[in-house]
Scaffold this active site. Sequence first.
Site, PDB file in Angstrom:
ATOM      1  CD  GLU A   1     -38.895   3.242 -15.184  1.00  0.00           C
ATOM      2  OE1 GLU A   1     -38.153   2.741 -14.443  1.00  0.00           O
ATOM      3  OE2 GLU A   1     -39.873   2.558 -15.876  1.00  0.00           O
TER       4      GLU A   1
ATOM      5  CD  GLU B   1     -42.870  -4.874 -16.664  1.00  0.00           C
ATOM      6  OE1 GLU B   1     -41.637  -5.559 -16.053  1.00  0.00           O
ATOM      7  OE2 GLU B   1     -42.286  -3.718 -17.461  1.00  0.00           O
TER       8      GLU B   1
END
Length: 880
Positions: free
Chosen positions: A320, A338
């Site tokens: 993250e 992504e």
Amino acid sequence: QEHAYPADELMPLTCRGRVRGQEPSRGDVDDALGKFSLTLIDTLDTLVVLNKTKEFEEAVKKVIKDVNLDNDIVVSVFETNIRVLGGLLGGHSVAIMLKEKGEYMQWYNGELLHMAKELGYKLLPAFNTTSGLPYPRVNLKFGVRHPEARTGTETDTCTACAGTLILEFAALSRFTGTSIFEEYARKALDFIWEKRQRSSNLVGVTINIHTGDWVRKDSGVGAGIDSYYEYLLKAYVLLGDDSFLERFNTHYDAIMRYISQPPLLLDVHIHKPMLNARTWMDSLLAFFPGLQVLKGDIRPAIETHEMLYQVIKKHNFLPEAFTTDFRVHWAQHPLRPEFAESTYFLYKATGDPYYLEVGKTLIENLNKYARVPCGFAAMKDVRTGSHEDRMDSFFLAEMFKYLYLLFADKEDMIFDIEDYIFTTEAHLLPLWLSTTNQTISKKNTTTEYTELDDSNFDWTCPNTQILFPNDPMFAQSIREPLKNVVDKSCPRGISRAEESLGSGPKPPLRARDFMASNPEHLEILKKMGVSLIHLKDGRVQLVQHAVQAASSLDAEDGLRFMQEMIELSSQQQKEQQLPPRAVQIVSHPFFGRVVLTAGPAQFGMDLSKHKAGTRGFVATIKPYNGCSEITNPEAVKEKIALMQRGQCMFAEKARNIQKAGAIGGIVIDDNEGSSSDTAPLFQMAGDGKNTDDITIPMLFLFNKEGNIILDAIREYESVEVLLSDKAKDRATIFKGKMIPNYIIDSNLEMEHMDQKLPENDSHKQNSEEATSASQDVGAVSEEPEGESSDVTDPDSLSPAPADSDSISISNQDSYVPGTNEASAPEPACTQGDHQPQEQKTETESNSKVNWDNKVQPMESILADWNEDIEAFEMMEKDEL
């Protein structure tokens, strides 16, 4: 459908649906759930991309028949727009395409569009602000500020939350001829543009929806801002309005001037863009190379993508957040798409087969580390391989779609994907909407106050034949200098102020080199306006008064030094913590795919030094608390003992099971419903006596995680686990034995190869079943019955004995990061990056650095520094 329908999401570890209100709250993450079968709607157009037209037709019928949009529930405007409204519009777009082709959906009469319009009207009350920026949340039934709405008191929203509406809202207006939706979305975008920082042309992360003041003034391309930039460029593509392109290019110029520090993308302060706002990056910025491809700026896209790929190769998934020297900052990975998105667009742009290999790696890692019997589970910790009972809808809506498209040939597709634009949730909107129901006047407000150089448009919507020459080595030549950037170097984020000096002087003193006993260092501190105060307990405290610096440049050097010192202090606090451990269920039907993060013990076998770990079948002991002699030693011998927390010290439990012949122990929390989502992970402390006699490994699981093992025993009787420092590769666990092999074929379909083990052989971010390694690891001593256990948060641990070189950092405007988000340290780079052995850094829990109020520029830089830690909560809101 088999395990979760009609719930919003699948919980892949417990094989059931996640229904809001029935599961423990996860805070803002749950704002995406509205009891409207979120995953079903979000994945409609994915079915058509995967050529599952029959399944799509059945799914549309289910949506029409079963989905209720009139629930009394508060949801995120942003998430509901991109996932549900976007899903309905994407489904409608491909439904009418199929109907026109004449084989499927002949019965379809715009039902999904009618539902989309109904939902659009339910979102409109959120826009009832003077600014036109929407409230972050709305009640589907009662709107905003209604007595029963339970929302409407918020004052802030993220830039992406307010700026990621135009594609869906404009498409809804163009499809229906109802202009109000596009008007509201445009008004919100206009307001953000008006409020940009005029000197830097950057926007902040969080804005007050009533006043337009920037609440958080840091700026980047990741969490909280990302899709705002994406929608400006894509709104130009879909709607043909030049003002959107002009705004995007203005912002893009600022991004490349200040934020882009190839191959890194680092947040800066909007008022002082030459200064970095933090020394880590979040995973959401992985979309940006794909957007740069759409813009046509290929070189930095290749560079950043390659850097991200190397981080993935190191950790199997993109954490993250990770630091500028590529250490894990936040260890979760909720299967975000992504990076796969950018990989797809780079392959489309370059045709370089390298990106097919990247895609292959992504698929292999998903199958190897995230695949569980009921789906794919988010990673609680990329280092240990532990799982969360979480599979967000975007995994199927985006990840599957982009990976399939990466490998699909044109003949594999039943329609031309080039006729559509992708929303931020990868929903398909047809480009012909640009000429349909143009009810909005294209008043160009941008150039009234912005002068744009023609060069700003040089690489916009380029001719690909010119941009990408027929040179197979083109992309490789850009990647080559970066091939060792993660593993073999320790890059440091260089501020633009430093870079502008070229080979000139660098900051005179780095935090990692500082020694409080060095007179030269003290003289440098004085020049930078930093004073050193000796405390009574032997520590020293650093304080900066910027007005006392020899010059403004020295004051900036002092600021950077204090930033580095806070980061160094935080990192050294983290390194004092024991890393989490892994409990991996290796027997049938789990086969090593279920991994639970466990708290370590300060005694017994150190699993980090025994890489093979301890493997064995589990057995519940009697008495279950383990506080007296074990009465069923025959059941425990050569097994891993399960016991309940409480009534005696942890070390006493360990001695009792070791005496009974156990080869390891797992203590399960006795606090019903405790979970890593709501409680910090900790290490089990000893009993104050010498614990050298304890030689077996001991691990701690919270109640919910422990119940996974207990449930498995009830269902399968024999359950075998592996206790280790981190999850093991399945090939390592089974050492060549035949094991079930899960694959995703070229159509991304899931197949289970029925390979069986020999009968005499034993047979996986932020939810419920795995403990978060990014949480606190404190020391806990088990107390006798009647006394509460002492849970010590790392931020309040008793300090180590002070020496003359330990330091307390003080800054009135800055938040000193604690170990809340601490991740276990990885080996530090050694190339020119040695940390001084003689220095220890001790940060007080109430540390503050005192800045003189007279220095306005420094105040504006530091005013929101203490809010850096909020970026994680913002990231959870902003799934892109």
